[in-house]
Design an enzyme around this catalytic site. Structure first.
Site, PDB file in Angstrom:
ATOM      1  N   SER A 247       0.685  -1.156  -0.074  1.00  0.00           N
ATOM      2  CA  SER A 247      -0.057  -0.103  -0.012  1.00  0.00           C
ATOM      3  C   SER A 247       0.946   1.309   0.061  1.00  0.00           C
ATOM      4  O   SER A 247       1.999   1.234   0.489  1.00  0.00           O
ATOM      5  CB  SER A 247      -1.032   0.076   1.256  1.00  0.00           C
ATOM      6  OG  SER A 247      -1.531   1.136   1.415  1.00  0.00           O
TER       7      SER A 247
ATOM      8  N   LYS B 290       2.159  -3.527   6.656  1.00  0.00           N
ATOM      9  CA  LYS B 290       2.514  -3.778   5.362  1.00  0.00           C
ATOM     10  C   LYS B 290       4.124  -3.389   4.961  1.00  0.00           C
ATOM     11  O   LYS B 290       4.862  -4.202   4.286  1.00  0.00           O
ATOM     12  CB  LYS B 290       1.833  -2.665   4.463  1.00  0.00           C
ATOM     13  CG  LYS B 290       0.311  -3.025   4.558  1.00  0.00           C
ATOM     14  CD  LYS B 290      -0.048  -4.228   3.424  1.00  0.00           C
ATOM     15  CE  LYS B 290      -1.378  -4.475   3.320  1.00  0.00           C
ATOM     16  NZ  LYS B 290      -1.845  -5.722   2.891  1.00  0.00           N
TER      17      LYS B 290
ATOM     18  N   TYR C 286      -1.665  -0.505  10.775  1.00  0.00           N
ATOM     19  CA  TYR C 286      -1.978  -1.052   9.420  1.00  0.00           C
ATOM     20  C   TYR C 286      -0.741  -0.871   8.379  1.00  0.00           C
ATOM     21  O   TYR C 286      -0.293  -1.818   7.708  1.00  0.00           O
ATOM     22  CB  TYR C 286      -3.211  -0.578   8.932  1.00  0.00           C
ATOM     23  CG  TYR C 286      -3.436  -0.673   7.153  1.00  0.00           C
ATOM     24  CD1 TYR C 286      -3.586  -2.175   6.836  1.00  0.00           C
ATOM     25  CD2 TYR C 286      -3.329   0.190   6.510  1.00  0.00           C
ATOM     26  CE1 TYR C 286      -3.703  -2.490   5.675  1.00  0.00           C
ATOM     27  CE2 TYR C 286      -3.349  -0.203   5.054  1.00  0.00           C
ATOM     28  CZ  TYR C 286      -3.696  -1.519   4.754  1.00  0.00           C
ATOM     29  OH  TYR C 286      -3.896  -1.881   3.243  1.00  0.00           O
TER      30      TYR C 286
HETATM   31  P1  NAD Z   1     -10.940  -6.720   1.388  1.00  0.00           P
HETATM   32  O1  NAD Z   1     -11.290  -6.930   2.851  1.00  0.00           O
HETATM   33  O2  NAD Z   1     -12.082  -6.685   0.801  1.00  0.00           O
HETATM   34  O3  NAD Z   1     -10.673  -8.148   1.153  1.00  0.00           O
HETATM   35  C1  NAD Z   1      -9.618  -9.113   1.892  1.00  0.00           C
HETATM   36  C2  NAD Z   1      -9.947 -10.283   2.111  1.00  0.00           C
HETATM   37  O4  NAD Z   1      -9.004 -11.300   2.821  1.00  0.00           O
HETATM   38  C3  NAD Z   1     -11.430 -10.756   2.645  1.00  0.00           C
HETATM   39  O5  NAD Z   1     -12.257 -11.419   1.837  1.00  0.00           O
HETATM   40  C4  NAD Z   1     -11.055 -11.169   3.998  1.00  0.00           C
HETATM   41  O6  NAD Z   1     -12.281 -12.033   4.405  1.00  0.00           O
HETATM   42  C5  NAD Z   1      -9.886 -12.106   3.686  1.00  0.00           C
HETATM   43  N1  NAD Z   1      -9.017 -12.160   4.928  1.00  0.00           N
HETATM   44  C6  NAD Z   1      -8.569 -11.527   5.735  1.00  0.00           C
HETATM   45  N2  NAD Z   1      -7.774 -12.122   6.787  1.00  0.00           N
HETATM   46  C7  NAD Z   1      -7.674 -13.425   6.322  1.00  0.00           C
HETATM   47  C8  NAD Z   1      -7.017 -14.388   6.844  1.00  0.00           C
HETATM   48  N3  NAD Z   1      -6.272 -14.446   7.879  1.00  0.00           N
HETATM   49  N4  NAD Z   1      -7.264 -15.492   6.188  1.00  0.00           N
HETATM   50  C9  NAD Z   1      -7.691 -15.922   5.009  1.00  0.00           C
HETATM   51  N5  NAD Z   1      -8.471 -14.641   4.576  1.00  0.00           N
HETATM   52  C10 NAD Z   1      -8.334 -13.597   5.132  1.00  0.00           C
HETATM   53  O7  NAD Z   1      -9.719  -5.807   1.119  1.00  0.00           O
HETATM   54  P2  NAD Z   1      -9.387  -5.406  -0.220  1.00  0.00           P
HETATM   55  O8  NAD Z   1      -9.774  -4.079  -0.371  1.00  0.00           O
HETATM   56  O9  NAD Z   1      -9.880  -6.276  -1.154  1.00  0.00           O
HETATM   57  O10 NAD Z   1      -7.893  -5.248   0.008  1.00  0.00           O
HETATM   58  C11 NAD Z   1      -7.043  -6.603  -0.410  1.00  0.00           C
HETATM   59  C12 NAD Z   1      -5.668  -6.183  -0.086  1.00  0.00           C
HETATM   60  O11 NAD Z   1      -5.156  -4.982  -0.426  1.00  0.00           O
HETATM   61  C13 NAD Z   1      -5.307  -6.186   1.335  1.00  0.00           C
HETATM   62  O12 NAD Z   1      -4.150  -6.854   1.851  1.00  0.00           O
HETATM   63  C14 NAD Z   1      -5.252  -4.594   1.889  1.00  0.00           C
HETATM   64  O13 NAD Z   1      -4.594  -4.344   2.683  1.00  0.00           O
HETATM   65  C15 NAD Z   1      -4.421  -4.062   0.442  1.00  0.00           C
HETATM   66  N6  NAD Z   1      -5.087  -2.972   0.147  1.00  0.00           N
HETATM   67  C16 NAD Z   1      -6.381  -2.497  -0.124  1.00  0.00           C
HETATM   68  C17 NAD Z   1      -6.144  -1.069  -0.323  1.00  0.00           C
HETATM   69  C18 NAD Z   1      -7.959  -0.573  -0.499  1.00  0.00           C
HETATM   70  O14 NAD Z   1      -8.115   0.633  -0.427  1.00  0.00           O
HETATM   71  N7  NAD Z   1      -8.815  -1.231  -0.676  1.00  0.00           N
HETATM   72  C19 NAD Z   1      -5.365  -0.214  -0.562  1.00  0.00           C
HETATM   73  C20 NAD Z   1      -3.928  -0.461  -0.400  1.00  0.00           C
HETATM   74  C21 NAD Z   1      -3.718  -1.905  -0.114  1.00  0.00           C
END
Ligand code: NAD
Ligand code: UDP
Length: 349
Positions: free
Chosen positions: A127, A155, A151
């Site tokens: 991120s 990362k 958070y």
């Molecule tokens: P999201 O919460 O929609 O998806 C994450 C998924 O991981 C969920 O389906 C959740 O059930 C699953 N999960 C969480 N912990 C788990 C575990 N221990 N075991 C198995 N499954 C698990 O989030 P997203 O927006 O799709 O983000 C995906 C990734 O991208 C994340 O790592 C997030 O930190 C990163 N990210 C997201 C953003 C954003 O703005 N959405 C920005 C930068 C980075």
């Protein structure tokens, strides 16, 4: 390139489900592992509907070593796209241990199981929050790191661990070196153009676009605009918004790079995935009205703690090394977000 099996951790989530669509449509067999802690399996049914292709789904936690090892023994996995993790900044300040356990420990277990299974190709969801305050508001991969909440630190820690793994390969002269892409996302918004999958936040949204959508559809009364006294063109915060479909296309480009000569002797490299330009909160509200015809009621409130005034990507490295850049415009991001919201006013429920 041979289309090999990809394990998508967190594949039922917002970005993961879009990645599954892109992978399946490009011919990669997909295996998903997700504990559904922040998602519903309905998203995966929708992925299959969009693509007309099946995927394998395992409901499991990535920290559950035994289940994970079983999946690796059953499925011919060659690459892992690692999205699973917790992502709410505010919640991470209240529950730091939960965040480090899920994100950092979860990634360690995943990497250990991968190493045992001789799978060493990884695309990791990092991120832009890993960056610290810097003299320039445009962030390059070599801008100083300095996350300011648990958070972001989770990362940055994972990035360190993965860089160390790759560095160790050189010392021990590993025959099968790690090939790792650390993808630093800026602000993903938007949804698949079908309106079948999109972001389905729990409770009151933290992020701008889901909040705007819920005000526009009448679920929430008013958007709080966090500060109009920043040193930006209209005083509100500026961010680099990126369409989720462009974002996941960057992941497929990363797989191609990991499979290419560039990574023949392994390595771990970070890439910004952003558009390279920013929009202010007021510009988003204005564009939303232009694209959807809906006025978004808002109120200027004090700044939110921890927010930067302005932040956008320098995406040149991703263009040079991954041959990737964004294709969609802000209007596409808004139109696709609104299409998803209108077709699914209650999300997947
Ligand atoms: P999201 O919460 O929609 O998806 C994450 C998924 O991981 C969920 O389906 C959740 O059930 C699953 N999960 C969480 N912990 C788990 C575990 N221990 N075991 C198995 N499954 C698990 O989030 P997203 O927006 O799709 O983000 C995906 C990734 O991208 C994340 O790592 C997030 O930190 C990163 N990210 C997201 C953003 C954003 O703005 N959405 C920005 C930068 C980075
Ligand atoms: N923002 C806002 N009101 C909200 C949510 C966000 O004014 O209800 C602003 C926030 O201050 C920032 C921008 O919108 O300038 C993007 O915030 P978001 O939480 O979506 O992303 P991030 O903070 O991770 O960049």
């Amino acid at each position: 390139m041979v289309k090999h099996t990809v394990l998508v951790t967190g594949g039922a989530g917002y970005i993961g489900s879009h990645a599954c669509v892109e992978l399946l449509q490009s011919g990669y067999p997909v295996v998903v592992v997700d504990n559904l802690s922040n998602s519903k399996s309905e998203s995966l049914a929708r992925v299959e509907k969009i693509t007309g292709k099946p995927l394998s789904f395992y409901q499991a936690d990535i920290r559950d070593r035994k289940s994970l090892a079983e999946i690796f023994s059953k499925e011919p996995i060659r690459t892992v796209m690692h999205f699973a993790g917790l992502k709410a900044v505010g919640e991470s300040c209240e529950q730091p241990l939960n965040y480090y356990h899920n994100n950092v420990y979860g990634t360690m277990v995943l990497a250990e199981v991968m190493a045992e299974a001789k799978v060493r190709q990884l695309v990791f969801s990092s991120s832009a929050t890993v960056y610290g305050e810097s003299a320039s508001v445009q962030y390059s991969e070599n801008s100083p790191l300095g996350p300011i909440n648990p958070y972001g630190r989770s990362k940055a820690m994972i990035e360190d661990i993965l860089r160390d793994l790759s560095a160790a390969d050189k010392i021990i002269r590993a025959k099968l070196p790690w090939k790792i892409a650390l993808l630093r996302y800026f602000n993903p918004i938007g949804a698949h153009e079908s309106g079948l999958i999109g972001e389905d936040p729990n409770g009151i949204p933290n992020n701008l676009m889901p909040y705007v959508l819920q005000v526009a559809i009448g679920k929430l009364a008013q958007l709080p605009v966090f500060g109009n006294d920043y040193p930006t063109r209209d005083g509100t915060g500026i961010r680099d918004y990126i369409h989720v479909v462009d974002l996941v296309k960057g992941h497929l480009k990363a797989i191609e790079a990991l499979e290419s000569e560039k990574f023949a002797s392994g390595g771990c490299r970070a890439y910004n995935l952003g558009a390279g330009r920013g929009y202010s909160v007021l510009e988003i509200i204005e564009a939303f009205k232009r694209v959807t015809g809906r006025k978004v009621n808002y109120k200027i409130v004090p700044r939110r703690a921890g927010d930067l005034a302005e932040c956008f990507a320098n995406p040149e490295l991703a263009l040079k090394e991954l041959n990737w850049k964004v294709e969609k415009k802000l209007d596409d991001m808004i139109a696709d977000s609104w299409n998803w919201q209108c077709k699914n006013p209650q999300g997947y429920a």
